[in-house]
Design an enzyme around this catalytic site. Sequence first.
Site, PDB file in Angstrom:
ATOM      1  N   ARG A 245      38.458  42.167  34.745  1.00 55.37           N
ATOM      2  CA  ARG A 245      38.265  41.066  33.779  1.00 55.37           C
ATOM      3  C   ARG A 245      39.172  39.899  34.145  1.00 55.37           C
ATOM      4  NH1 ARG A 245      36.814  39.750  28.390  1.00 55.37           N
ATOM      5  NH2 ARG A 245      38.490  38.941  27.074  1.00 55.37           N
ATOM      6  N   TYR A 277      45.433  33.097  32.209  1.00 53.07           N
ATOM      7  CA  TYR A 277      44.812  33.257  33.520  1.00 53.07           C
ATOM      8  C   TYR A 277      45.098  32.074  34.446  1.00 53.07           C
ATOM      9  CZ  TYR A 277      42.302  36.952  31.132  1.00 53.07           C
ATOM     10  OH  TYR A 277      41.996  38.084  30.412  1.00 53.07           O
TER      11      TYR A 277
END
Length: 298
Positions: A245, A277
Amino acid sequence: MENSKNRFKDYLLLEKNYSLHTVAAYIKDIVFFEFFLSSNYNDDNLTAVNYSQIRSWLISLSDDGNSNSTINRKISSLKSFYKFLLKTKQIDSSPLLKHTALKSPKKIQIPFSEKELDLVLNDTNYEDNFEGIRDKLIVDLFYTTGVRREELINIKMQDVDVSNYTIKVLGKRKKERIIPILPIVEKQIKKYLSERTQVHNITDTSYFFILAKGIKLNNSFVYRLINYYFSNVSEKVKKSPHVLRHTFATHLLNNGADINSIKELLGHSSLASTQVYTHNSLAELKKVYNNAHPRNKK
């Protein structure tokens, strides 16, 4: 006290819409704390607890080798429980009112490289049968959609719309979202569905992904599957569905995707959750910056 725990469990499931897995973890933490009180204070009355008793528990957890992040998670369970007791007027104040979380080092999640994904998806010899076709599709769906492990396990047959190239998943707080799928994945889905019809004695008929014996997938099976295939191509310490993910988001960012679009694909409620991220994309950003800025060419 058993009644309070059962009411708390119902509250988490029905009002907070937490998953069964999360609720089980909360209740387990509370039971462990209750056992600690009984063993050390000869009293397991959770409504009469003071902070010094909780602090003693924290010290014992630390002495047993638990990390600060693990201890913080257990305290989070207790905090939620005492908030519930406060809300339902079973206590007048929470013993954790002035507690501050222990400091934990920030974990840097290292995504798989594009080369590692290419090796797993294109250079791995999956068996040409139901299980091999299913395994490859699971890896590809994780990488191309960024779904959570729980979301993938609970995909229903009706959630997969091959003609419109989409799947519907049920995320945290039972929030639904529609995710696009790539044509290459659509072809794999059709192949998988063809093989799925050959599986005998399917008991969990409504679930899209099943084991060869006809029941739905479980968390440990999916974790082992991802770990197995990536162990052949990667030396990274952690090889899990969550890393896939993370890889999905990082690779999209590295290739110019808008962070708000990634937020929607991941099913995050706030942009702050997605921005974690961006740290992994810093190396890529530096490379682009150094190659593009005119001052670096003088």
